[in-house]
Scaffold this motif. Structure first.
Motif, mmCIF file in Angstrom:
data_model
loop_
_atom_site.group_PDB
_atom_site.id
_atom_site.type_symbol
_atom_site.label_atom_id
_atom_site.label_comp_id
_atom_site.label_asym_id
_atom_site.label_seq_id
_atom_site.Cartn_x
_atom_site.Cartn_y
_atom_site.Cartn_z
ATOM 1 N N HIS A 140 -12.832 4.565 -1.509
ATOM 2 C CA HIS A 140 -13.521 3.011 -1.699
ATOM 3 C C HIS A 140 -12.735 2.080 -2.051
ATOM 4 O O HIS A 140 -12.933 0.907 -1.819
ATOM 5 C CB HIS A 140 -14.788 3.160 -2.079
ATOM 6 C CG HIS A 140 -14.907 3.472 -3.627
ATOM 7 N ND1 HIS A 140 -14.609 4.531 -4.238
ATOM 8 C CD2 HIS A 140 -15.021 2.548 -4.644
ATOM 9 C CE1 HIS A 140 -14.827 4.518 -5.362
ATOM 10 N NE2 HIS A 140 -14.882 3.209 -5.819
ATOM 11 N N TYR A 141 -11.762 2.234 -3.143
ATOM 12 C CA TYR A 141 -11.006 1.049 -3.700
ATOM 13 C C TYR A 141 -10.309 0.485 -2.664
ATOM 14 O O TYR A 141 -9.866 -0.736 -2.731
ATOM 15 C CB TYR A 141 -10.126 1.669 -4.771
ATOM 16 C CG TYR A 141 -10.852 1.850 -6.182
ATOM 17 C CD1 TYR A 141 -11.549 0.814 -6.553
ATOM 18 C CD2 TYR A 141 -11.159 3.187 -6.576
ATOM 19 C CE1 TYR A 141 -12.432 1.208 -7.880
ATOM 20 C CE2 TYR A 141 -11.721 3.478 -7.569
ATOM 21 C CZ TYR A 141 -12.581 2.358 -8.202
ATOM 22 O OH TYR A 141 -13.217 2.870 -9.341
ATOM 23 N N TRP A 142 -9.635 1.267 -1.805
ATOM 24 C CA TRP A 142 -8.829 0.852 -0.499
ATOM 25 C C TRP A 142 -9.576 -0.070 0.170
ATOM 26 O O TRP A 142 -9.280 -1.042 0.795
ATOM 27 C CB TRP A 142 -8.273 2.020 0.143
ATOM 28 C CG TRP A 142 -7.188 2.650 -0.451
ATOM 29 C CD1 TRP A 142 -7.124 3.997 -0.923
ATOM 30 C CD2 TRP A 142 -6.018 2.063 -1.056
ATOM 31 N NE1 TRP A 142 -5.948 4.060 -1.649
ATOM 32 C CE2 TRP A 142 -5.131 3.238 -1.696
ATOM 33 C CE3 TRP A 142 -5.233 0.829 -0.986
ATOM 34 C CZ2 TRP A 142 -4.136 3.026 -2.400
ATOM 35 C CZ3 TRP A 142 -4.186 0.605 -1.568
ATOM 36 C CH2 TRP A 142 -3.253 1.591 -2.148
ATOM 37 N N ILE A 148 0.734 -1.383 0.203
ATOM 38 C CA ILE A 148 0.083 0.024 -0.162
ATOM 39 C C ILE A 148 0.918 1.292 -0.005
ATOM 40 O O ILE A 148 0.663 2.224 -0.726
ATOM 41 C CB ILE A 148 -0.887 0.027 1.263
ATOM 42 C CG1 ILE A 148 -1.945 -1.097 1.099
ATOM 43 C CG2 ILE A 148 -1.645 1.228 1.557
ATOM 44 C CD1 ILE A 148 -2.628 -1.343 2.365
ATOM 45 N N ARG A 202 -1.923 18.388 -5.160
ATOM 46 C CA ARG A 202 -2.323 19.449 -3.925
ATOM 47 C C ARG A 202 -1.412 19.744 -2.980
ATOM 48 O O ARG A 202 -1.474 20.784 -2.230
ATOM 49 C CB ARG A 202 -3.726 18.679 -3.201
ATOM 50 C CG ARG A 202 -4.678 18.639 -3.857
ATOM 51 C CD ARG A 202 -5.966 18.227 -2.904
ATOM 52 N NE ARG A 202 -7.154 17.766 -3.823
ATOM 53 C CZ ARG A 202 -7.467 16.610 -4.337
ATOM 54 N NH1 ARG A 202 -6.568 15.768 -3.904
ATOM 55 N NH2 ARG A 202 -8.196 16.517 -4.782
ATOM 56 N N ASP A 207 -11.187 12.865 -4.428
ATOM 57 C CA ASP A 207 -11.135 12.460 -5.637
ATOM 58 C C ASP A 207 -12.302 11.291 -5.825
ATOM 59 O O ASP A 207 -12.263 10.707 -6.776
ATOM 60 C CB ASP A 207 -9.832 11.735 -5.849
ATOM 61 C CG ASP A 207 -8.613 12.731 -5.901
ATOM 62 O OD1 ASP A 207 -9.126 13.913 -6.391
ATOM 63 O OD2 ASP A 207 -7.447 12.469 -5.995
ATOM 64 N N LYS A 208 -12.938 10.732 -4.691
ATOM 65 C CA LYS A 208 -13.786 9.715 -4.683
ATOM 66 C C LYS A 208 -13.148 8.315 -5.296
ATOM 67 O O LYS A 208 -13.597 7.656 -5.905
ATOM 68 C CB LYS A 208 -15.081 10.061 -5.715
ATOM 69 C CG LYS A 208 -15.687 11.267 -5.540
ATOM 70 C CD LYS A 208 -16.871 11.469 -6.191
ATOM 71 C CE LYS A 208 -17.341 12.925 -6.069
ATOM 72 N NZ LYS A 208 -18.690 13.062 -5.707
ATOM 73 N N THR A 209 -12.106 8.103 -4.357
ATOM 74 C CA THR A 209 -11.483 6.864 -4.916
ATOM 75 C C THR A 209 -10.954 6.021 -3.675
ATOM 76 O O THR A 209 -10.588 4.932 -3.544
ATOM 77 C CB THR A 209 -10.283 7.184 -5.669
ATOM 78 O OG1 THR A 209 -9.039 8.047 -4.895
ATOM 79 C CG2 THR A 209 -10.375 7.819 -6.988
ATOM 80 N N ARG A 219 4.002 1.709 -1.133
ATOM 81 C CA ARG A 219 4.349 1.765 -2.294
ATOM 82 C C ARG A 219 3.396 2.396 -3.457
ATOM 83 O O ARG A 219 3.867 3.452 -4.141
ATOM 84 C CB ARG A 219 4.881 0.386 -2.947
ATOM 85 C CG ARG A 219 6.465 0.108 -2.405
ATOM 86 C CD ARG A 219 7.065 -1.098 -3.512
ATOM 87 N NE ARG A 219 5.905 -1.722 -4.269
ATOM 88 C CZ ARG A 219 5.434 -3.069 -3.739
ATOM 89 N NH1 ARG A 219 5.949 -3.357 -2.795
ATOM 90 N NH2 ARG A 219 4.520 -3.628 -4.598
ATOM 91 N N ILE A 220 2.451 2.107 -3.336
ATOM 92 C CA ILE A 220 1.151 2.575 -4.380
ATOM 93 C C ILE A 220 1.085 4.038 -3.940
ATOM 94 O O ILE A 220 0.979 4.872 -4.601
ATOM 95 C CB ILE A 220 0.068 1.873 -4.212
ATOM 96 C CG1 ILE A 220 0.400 0.339 -4.995
ATOM 97 C CG2 ILE A 220 -1.008 2.452 -5.202
ATOM 98 C CD1 ILE A 220 -0.801 -0.727 -4.475
ATOM 99 N N TYR A 228 -19.151 10.385 -0.358
ATOM 100 C CA TYR A 228 -18.702 11.250 -0.965
ATOM 101 C C TYR A 228 -19.484 12.398 -1.059
ATOM 102 O O TYR A 228 -19.101 13.753 -1.649
ATOM 103 C CB TYR A 228 -18.043 10.743 -2.237
ATOM 104 C CG TYR A 228 -17.346 9.666 -2.434
ATOM 105 C CD1 TYR A 228 -16.140 9.799 -1.427
ATOM 106 C CD2 TYR A 228 -17.369 8.603 -3.473
ATOM 107 C CE1 TYR A 228 -15.194 8.839 -1.497
ATOM 108 C CE2 TYR A 228 -16.455 7.536 -3.154
ATOM 109 C CZ TYR A 228 -15.430 7.463 -2.438
ATOM 110 O OH TYR A 228 -14.396 6.626 -2.341
ATOM 111 N N ILE A 250 -17.540 5.640 3.630
ATOM 112 C CA ILE A 250 -17.651 6.270 2.365
ATOM 113 C C ILE A 250 -18.890 6.926 2.131
ATOM 114 O O ILE A 250 -19.867 6.713 2.293
ATOM 115 C CB ILE A 250 -17.482 5.136 1.136
ATOM 116 C CG1 ILE A 250 -16.400 4.374 1.206
ATOM 117 C CG2 ILE A 250 -17.726 5.886 -0.245
ATOM 118 C CD1 ILE A 250 -14.977 4.911 1.149
ATOM 119 N N ARG A 302 3.207 7.712 -4.804
ATOM 120 C CA ARG A 302 3.052 8.564 -5.726
ATOM 121 C C ARG A 302 2.162 9.826 -5.016
ATOM 122 O O ARG A 302 2.418 11.079 -5.636
ATOM 123 C CB ARG A 302 2.402 7.910 -6.693
ATOM 124 C CG ARG A 302 2.207 8.828 -8.110
ATOM 125 C CD ARG A 302 1.789 7.517 -9.194
ATOM 126 N NE ARG A 302 1.923 6.280 -8.529
ATOM 127 C CZ ARG A 302 1.972 5.216 -9.532
ATOM 128 N NH1 ARG A 302 1.886 5.266 -10.882
ATOM 129 N NH2 ARG A 302 2.373 3.908 -9.221
#
Ligand SMILES: Nc1ncnc2c1ncn2[C@@H]1O[C@H](COP(=O)(O)OP(=O)(O)OP(=O)(O)O)[C@@H](O)[C@H]1O
Ligand SMILES: [Mg+2]
Lengths: 370, 322
Positions: free
Chosen positions: A190-192, A13, A26, A186-188, A15-16, A367, A365, A19
């Motif tokens: 939930h992927y985690w 996690i 921001r 960013d609404k992302t 490592r991802i 958003y 979650i 970035r």
């Protein structure tokens, strides 16, 4: 699931997330904060070296000769003692001698013509401007050009007042609050939450990513400005400093920068989970750290700044003419011993991360209300 | 496709279930879902209801993205509060139309597989297989941010199926797909359903899903309206009693006329004798009967549907969502 598996997962996690931590749009201003002191010191160094080369090329005077110049020496005496100056200008100007009021309410001003002259000397460290009136020395203005001690003091001041209190503080705010809150925007996020990972493993991974980024950026910035502070100085003086306390100083500066990232990072990570608006935790924390000197002993220990300031190798210069209130605000009450300071930061961090782990387990979650 | 893992016995009584017990969720004052009790067996289950009926809320609850205020949920005997275990056998393609800015379709799917602890090579081959299944290999190395709506829909589907979950939850998965991909996707759902996996999908059009579903759950206003095999649900909808309030001068007379109709199940006269509440099993028969009564010269001042919600749902679903 073994602990080892979870640790690998946290690292995957991290490592991802690296970035996001390093290059999030921001948080690009974080680099400005981190590099600001380096720019200042390097700029200062470049200006200093440039002047040194120019003046040294025009002839240096010995320090002893400059010291032997006394007030009320004549220009000829000075030229005899110190030789040809780097620059020598003269001028004539009217000087107001006195002013009288007449019976009719008017004014009479008396002027006298004065022969002014300024000579500039340089001994490799000090720039001395000598001002003459009618051929007699009236003012000796000395400025240190290359003062190693002074520059190290300046570094200590910049490090404690700007770097620890503002740059790392707001830098960690930018990096760590972005980890969860940025993904809500960013609404992302939930992927985690849909990954087969415990929420606290996710928290650990994200913290690790933020910590890596902030530590690299801010210890890098501190090391760079330290180098920028050193390089213009004479190599013998720098070598002597290195073989003396220099190495230890650098180590503790970097250590306190890194530990500040550890501490502030955990606080802002938790804040990003609990709050939407980054201004509120920043203001509260800034206030908390600010009044820390006035708090009772036990509460003082719940501060990141208190510990990392105790780790700084050189006490920051304080101007005794400052108002006493400001003095108390700026200097830690009674610094902790280094090993206790390190343990203290780690303890505060663990406490905050433990609270954050509770929060991340409850978080949902949602958003639409962002 | 490997055989799905199942919990213990495959006997009918012991089939793994997705269970909700008295689950309620509120968003502040707003009702999300209310006292939902379900036991969903494997196969294709469609959650059908109009916009805002609570489909997404229920799916988010099942997958642990949100937590119930009351009640409990078990997905094949695992609580959604244990994502480490549950997400190994669950995949969820959400309605949230966002993906990380940096990712290509392939990176997006492969990265999520790395969190399963798979070695990179295996993660990549599985990701590729999933993208093949949704016919997205051509665009696999483009940024997801630049995908069309239907492609983003498909990449989310690929991400949900990549680890071959036993429980697949899909929020409006057929929305925005072209006919060819849609047919392929439906074929995949059928295959997975037949393998004993849970395929739970949502739609707001009953006709879109009724032929492919083993079970249908109708939801409106956060409540389960009907649930079961598709035939049963159809009967239940068409027999769902509707209530009407009739305003008229001669209520007792009209009530006695209506009582002769066998689709009328109940009539309650108002005390003022100027109105009544009527329950009927068939809207069509009821409106025909009202027409006859009016033609006979009886004055009817107004007819108002009393339970507008269920009534609207009925209209909506039978009318095909238009
Ligand atoms: N995050 C939220 N905050 C407040 N209210 C919400 C939130 N999410 C959903 N709701 C409300 O809960 C109810 C159910 O919403 P939900 O999104 O579950 O419906 P849906 O059936 O998925 O609708 P759609 O077909 O439009 O996707 C709606 O009234 C909605 O307004
Ligand atoms: Mg929805």
């Amino acid at each position: 699931m073994t602990t080892q598996f979870r640790m690998r997962q946290a690292w995957a996690i991290a490592r991802i997330e690296m970035r996001r931590a390093f290059f999030s749009r921001r948080a690009l201003w974080v680099y400005l904060l981190a590099l600001f002191p380096a720019v200042i010191f390097i700029g200062h160094g470049i200006a200093m070296t440039y002047r040194h080369n120019r003046w040294a090329g025009q002839g240096m005077t010995t320090a002893a000769a400059l010291d032997s110049i006394n007030p009320r020496d004549t220009a000829e005496e000075v030229l005899k003692k110190a030789g040809k100056p780097i620059s020598d200008r003269d001028w004539r100007r009217r000087k107001l001698m006195n002013e009288e009021e007449t019976e009719k309410g008017g004014r009479i001003r008396r002027y006298e013509m004065v022969e002014g002259r300024m000579m500039m000397y340089y001994d490799g460290r000090r720039r001395v401007n000598l001002f003459f009136e009618n051929g007699v020395l009236t003012e000796k203005n000395i400025r240190d050009e290359m003062n190693f001690d002074q520059d190290r003091q300046a570094y200590a001041g910049v490090f404690q007042y700007f770097y620890l209190r503002l740059a790392i503080f707001f830098g960690c705010l930018g990096i760590f609050m972005n980890l969860f809150r940025g993904e809500m925007l960013d609404k992302t996020l939930h992927y985690w939450f849909l990954a087969p990972a415990r929420r606290d493993v996710l928290l650990a991974g994200k913290y690790l990513a933020g910590l890596t980024a902030s530590t690299v950026i801010f210890t890098g910035g501190a090391a760079l400005s330290f180098a920028g502070m050193l390089w213009p100085h004479e190599s013998t003086a720098v070598a002597a400093y290195w073989s003396g306390p220099g190495m230890g100083h650098l180590f503790w500066y970097l250590a306190s920068a890194a530990l500040a990232c550890v501490g502030y990072g955990s606080v802002f990570l938790a804040a990003g989970l609990l709050l939407r608006n980054p201004i509120i935790p920043a203001a509260i924390l800034l206030l908390w750290e600010g009044i820390n000197g006035f708090l009772p002993d036990l509460l003082q220990k719940l501060s990141v700044l208190y510990y990392v300031q105790s780790l700084c190798p050189v006490p920051a210069p304080t101007d005794p003419s400052m108002p006493p209130l400001l003095l108390t605000l700026l200097s830690p009450a009674s610094p902790a011993a280094k090993e206790w300071a390190v343990l203290g930061v780690l303890a505060v961090t663990l406490l905050v991360l433990w609270a954050a782990a509770g929060a991340v387990r409850r978080i949902e979650i949602n958003y639409s209300t962002e | 496709m490997s055989a799905p893992q199942t919990n213990g016995n495959r006997g009918a009584a012991n089939r793994p279930l997705v269970i909700c017990e008295e689950v309620s969720k509120f968003y502040g004052e707003v009702l999300g879902v209310n006292r939902v009790t379900l036991a969903i067996p494997p196969g294709i289950t469609s959650l059908v209801g109009p916009n805002g009926s609570g489909k997404t809320t229920l799916m988010n609850l099942l997958t642990g993205l949100i937590h119930p205020d009351r009640g409990s949920i078990r997905v094949r005997d695992i609580s959604p509060r244990e994502p480490e275990r549950m997400m190994r056998l669950t995949g969820y393609a959400t309605q949230f139309d966002a993906a990380p800015r940096w990712a290509t379709g392939f990176q997006f799917v492969a990265t999520s597989l790395e969190l399963f602890g798979l070695p990179r090579a295996e993660a990549e081959s599985k990701a590729w297989k999933a993208l093949e299944r949704v016919s997205l290999t051509d665009a696999a190395h483009r940024k997801v941010a630049g995908y069309s709506k239907g492609m983003r829909q498909r990449v989310r589907l690929a991400q949900a199926i990549a680890h071959e979950p036993d429980v697949l939850v899909l929020d409006e998965p057929l929305n925005g797909l072209d006919p060819l991909v849609r047919a392929e996707t439906i074929a995949m759902f059928r295959e997975w359903g037949a393998q004993g996996r849970h395929v739970i999908l949502s739609s707001h059009v009953l006709q879109e899903v009724d032929v492919i579903s083993d079970q249908v759950i109708l939801i409106a206003n956060g409540m389960i309206v009907a649930e079961g095999e598709i035939r049963g649900v159809r009967d239940e909808i068409s027999e769902h009693p509707s209530q009407y309030i009739i305003r008229c001068r001669d209520a007792s007379r009209i009530a006695s006329l209506l009582f002769n109709e066998d689709h009328i199940t109940e009539i309650k006269l108002n005390d003022d004798r100027l109105g009544m509440l009527v329950m009927t099993r068939s809207r069509e028969d009821f409106s025909r009967a009202l027409g006859r009564i009016a033609l006979d010269g009886h004055v009817i001042d107004g007819v108002i549907p009393a339970d507008e919600n269920v009534d609207a749902l009925y209209e909506y679903l039978i009318g095909g969502g238009r």
